[in-house]
Scaffold this motif. Structure first.
Motif, mmCIF file in Angstrom:
data_model
loop_
_atom_site.group_PDB
_atom_site.id
_atom_site.type_symbol
_atom_site.label_atom_id
_atom_site.label_comp_id
_atom_site.label_asym_id
_atom_site.label_seq_id
_atom_site.Cartn_x
_atom_site.Cartn_y
_atom_site.Cartn_z
ATOM 1 N N SER A 23 -80.669 73.570 62.146
ATOM 2 C CA SER A 23 -80.878 73.885 60.732
ATOM 3 C C SER A 23 -81.187 72.631 59.922
ATOM 4 O O SER A 23 -82.006 72.665 58.998
ATOM 5 N N VAL A 24 -80.538 71.519 60.271
ATOM 6 C CA VAL A 24 -80.803 70.269 59.557
ATOM 7 C C VAL A 24 -82.215 69.778 59.845
ATOM 8 O O VAL A 24 -82.939 69.350 58.932
ATOM 9 N N ALA A 25 -82.649 69.860 61.101
ATOM 10 C CA ALA A 25 -84.016 69.449 61.437
ATOM 11 C C ALA A 25 -85.036 70.328 60.720
ATOM 12 O O ALA A 25 -86.059 69.837 60.221
ATOM 13 N N ALA A 26 -84.757 71.624 60.650
ATOM 14 C CA ALA A 26 -85.672 72.529 59.942
ATOM 15 C C ALA A 26 -85.777 72.156 58.477
ATOM 16 O O ALA A 26 -86.870 72.177 57.882
ATOM 17 N N ALA A 27 -84.658 71.786 57.867
ATOM 18 C CA ALA A 27 -84.678 71.362 56.463
ATOM 19 C C ALA A 27 -85.445 70.056 56.299
ATOM 20 O O ALA A 27 -86.271 69.911 55.381
ATOM 21 N N GLN A 28 -85.186 69.090 57.180
ATOM 22 C CA GLN A 28 -85.886 67.807 57.095
ATOM 23 C C GLN A 28 -87.396 67.994 57.220
ATOM 24 O O GLN A 28 -88.179 67.378 56.479
ATOM 25 N N LEU A 29 -87.815 68.829 58.169
ATOM 26 C CA LEU A 29 -89.239 69.051 58.393
ATOM 27 C C LEU A 29 -89.878 69.765 57.205
ATOM 28 O O LEU A 29 -90.977 69.410 56.767
ATOM 29 N N SER A 30 -89.182 70.761 56.658
ATOM 30 C CA SER A 30 -89.719 71.480 55.500
ATOM 31 C C SER A 30 -89.833 70.574 54.288
ATOM 32 O O SER A 30 -90.816 70.617 53.543
ATOM 33 N N VAL A 31 -88.833 69.727 54.091
ATOM 34 C CA VAL A 31 -88.883 68.788 52.979
ATOM 35 C C VAL A 31 -89.999 67.765 53.196
ATOM 36 O O VAL A 31 -90.713 67.400 52.251
ATOM 37 N N ALA A 32 -90.175 67.313 54.437
ATOM 38 C CA ALA A 32 -91.245 66.349 54.725
ATOM 39 C C ALA A 32 -92.618 66.945 54.426
ATOM 40 O O ALA A 32 -93.494 66.274 53.859
ATOM 41 N N GLU A 33 -92.813 68.204 54.786
ATOM 42 C CA GLU A 33 -94.090 68.864 54.495
ATOM 43 C C GLU A 33 -94.317 68.937 52.988
ATOM 44 O O GLU A 33 -95.424 68.667 52.498
ATOM 45 N N HIS B 157 -92.524 66.408 66.086
ATOM 46 C CA HIS B 157 -91.725 67.602 66.345
ATOM 47 C C HIS B 157 -92.593 68.724 66.890
ATOM 48 O O HIS B 157 -92.216 69.408 67.856
ATOM 49 N N ALA B 158 -93.777 68.905 66.304
ATOM 50 C CA ALA B 158 -94.661 69.977 66.757
ATOM 51 C C ALA B 158 -95.134 69.753 68.192
ATOM 52 O O ALA B 158 -95.179 70.690 69.000
ATOM 53 N N LEU B 159 -95.467 68.518 68.527
ATOM 54 C CA LEU B 159 -96.002 68.219 69.855
ATOM 55 C C LEU B 159 -94.917 68.045 70.909
ATOM 56 O O LEU B 159 -95.042 68.534 72.040
ATOM 57 N N ASN B 160 -93.859 67.331 70.534
ATOM 58 C CA ASN B 160 -92.896 66.887 71.537
ATOM 59 C C ASN B 160 -91.477 67.398 71.330
ATOM 60 O O ASN B 160 -90.583 67.037 72.097
ATOM 61 N N GLY B 161 -91.271 68.190 70.277
ATOM 62 C CA GLY B 161 -89.944 68.743 70.022
ATOM 63 C C GLY B 161 -88.926 67.712 69.589
ATOM 64 O O GLY B 161 -87.714 67.940 69.716
ATOM 65 N N VAL B 162 -89.386 66.583 69.048
ATOM 66 C CA VAL B 162 -88.480 65.514 68.629
ATOM 67 C C VAL B 162 -88.024 65.755 67.198
ATOM 68 O O VAL B 162 -88.859 65.876 66.291
ATOM 69 N N ASN B 163 -86.723 65.849 66.994
ATOM 70 C CA ASN B 163 -86.188 66.045 65.644
ATOM 71 C C ASN B 163 -86.343 64.789 64.802
ATOM 72 O O ASN B 163 -86.390 63.681 65.340
ATOM 73 N N PRO B 164 -86.412 64.925 63.494
ATOM 74 C CA PRO B 164 -86.535 63.750 62.607
ATOM 75 C C PRO B 164 -85.321 62.840 62.737
ATOM 76 O O PRO B 164 -84.226 63.283 63.119
ATOM 77 N N PRO B 165 -85.477 61.557 62.417
ATOM 78 C CA PRO B 165 -84.328 60.641 62.433
ATOM 79 C C PRO B 165 -83.324 61.010 61.332
ATOM 80 O O PRO B 165 -83.652 61.721 60.379
ATOM 81 N N SER B 166 -82.116 60.507 61.489
ATOM 82 C CA SER B 166 -81.054 60.831 60.537
ATOM 83 C C SER B 166 -80.770 59.635 59.649
ATOM 84 O O SER B 166 -80.096 58.693 60.036
ATOM 85 N N HIS B 167 -81.317 59.658 58.425
ATOM 86 C CA HIS B 167 -81.028 58.641 57.417
ATOM 87 C C HIS B 167 -81.476 59.173 56.071
ATOM 88 O O HIS B 167 -82.023 60.282 55.971
#
Length: 418
Positions: free
Chosen positions: A338-348, A405-415
């Motif tokens: 859920s945190v990765a989904a939030a980070q990715l949505s915010v990044a977009e 994340h889309a290509l390699n499934g790597v979650n965003p860093p945590s900071h």
């Protein structure tokens, strides 16, 4: 409302720093729900917009406006209901910031770190500390920030440290980009302990040894006064020492909270730049000599460009809404997913809000003509604010996070920048 501090009278004549603001004797209002938060934001934005251009032109600090903003209750909208706060959704919080930023993005940005600290306290503090600090926020206390430092290799590297003295700590260091510190009641200082862990040491604004210099000289976001904080053996009670490091030791939405507010500021800048473009084209711009048209607003090329910007602005705002929903889910149930989904949505959302703020504030001049560049119009403030604020963290890295994340499934860093 436009009683303010003139920056030009502060730093040169007062090298020892500027005193902090006095607190209102009246407790701040507490917002009831999301609908009231939006209504209050619209009301304040109308008042803030009236003096925004002149504040920018004269480099004044919006003290009276900040007092109205924090007393309105909008600075406590993410305090949890369990502690007496309204706990509005982050979708609503982002909309509130965008509404205020359209009127005056400097005022909106000053609230960013305060709201981020409130979110962090919810995540990392124990119950007693939450009760103490949330009560302060609900009463109308404003947090500034003393996070970033000049001269370190990376943004997340800190030289500021504290020593433990039992019931209090003593902090030493120097900070810059200290948005909000000048007009805050308390200044959270990012400082490291002996183990290299980061804490928020929340100091009283006028604590002995804490000096805030009004030396912010950027061409944009002038009203933020994001200058220097000198920290010379500043004593902070342990009750106000918040373990920031815990917010990034496990999956939490803390970084995404800071980021969505940044995106909301840019969305507001883009919206106001577009609205001012439309107004200027309708009221003041002349049609091109070869067009044979009576009004500039009938120019088909101008119509196409306004259509393009409108679509991009709406897309940015839609992604910001979507990010708010993802963030609400991550705050309610923080997991790695859920945190990765939030980070990715915010990044977009951050990508599009950045791009439309820059595009709209630049296209304004092309569509409006030479007259729009006159000092009397002061429309360049939109581009200056957009260019300055969007430098906070590079969107080229947002593309990388999303693509990895889309290509390699790597979650965003945590900071705090992700």
């Amino acid at each position: 409302m436009n009683v303010a501090v003139d920056a030009r009278t502060l730093a040169p004549e007062n090298p020892r720093g500027t005193p902090g603001p006095t607190r209102s004797p009246v407790p701040a209002h507490v917002i009831r729900d999301d609908a009231e938060a939006l209504a209050v934001a619209h009301r304040l934005a109308t008042a803030f917009r009236a003096g925004a251009s002149e504040r920018d032109r004269a480099s004044v600090r919006p003290l009276a406006e900040l007092d109205a903003f924090s007393q309105s209750g909008l600075w406590s909208i993410n305090v949890p209901r369990a502690f007496g706060g309204p706990e509005v959704s982050y979708r609503t919080l982002a909309r509130v910031i965008a509404i205020i930023a359209a009127a005056d993005p400097a005022i909106a940005q000053i609230a960013q770190n305060h709201l981020g600290i409130v979110a962090a306290i919810r995540t990392v503090s124990d119950e007693a500390q939450k009760r103490l600090l949330f009560d302060e926020v609900l009463s109308g206390i404003r947090f500034g920030n003393a996070f970033s430092e000049r001269g370190t290799k990376r943004a997340a590297d800190f030289d500021t440290r504290f020593t433990d003295h039992g019931d209090h700590v003593v902090v030493r260091g120097e900070k810059f980009y200290a948005t909000g510190a000048l007009l805050a009641h308390r200044v959270p200082i990012v400082a490291l302990d002996d183990e290299g862990r980061a804490w928020y040491a929340i100091a009283a604004r006028d604590a002995p040894g804490l000096t805030v210099l009004d030396d912010w000289s950027s061409f944009g976001q002038r009203g933020t006064a994001s200058g220097t904080v000198l920290i010379d053996a500043v004593r902070v009670p342990r009750s106000h020492l918040v373990p920031a490091w815990k917010g990034y030791a496990a999956p939490t939405a803390d970084g995404a909270v800071f980021q969505i507010i940044q995106g909301a500021v840019d969305a507001g800048i883009g919206r106001e730049a577009l609205d001012d473009t439309i107004r200027f084209v309708r009221e003041k711009a002349r049609p091109w000599i070869d067009s044979g048209l009576e009004r500039a607003s009938e120019d088909p090329y101008t119509i196409q460009a306004i259509g393009d910007l409108t679509i991009r602005q709406h897309a940015a705002e839609a992604l910001l809404d979507r990010a708010g929903l993802a963030l609400d889910d991550a705050v309610a149930r923080p997991t790695a997913e859920s945190v990765a989904a939030a980070q990715l949505s915010v990044a977009e959302a951050k990508v599009l809000t950045t791009e439309v703020a820059l595009a709209a504030s630049n296209k304004l001049f092309e569509l409006s003509g030479t007259r729009s560049t006159l000092a009397a119009e002061n429309l360049d403030r939109h581009w200056r604010n957009a260019r300055t604020h969007t430098l906070h963290d590079p969107v080229r890295w947002k593309y990388a996070i999303i693509g990895n994340h889309a290509l390699n499934g790597v979650n965003p860093p945590s900071h705090a920048w992700s």
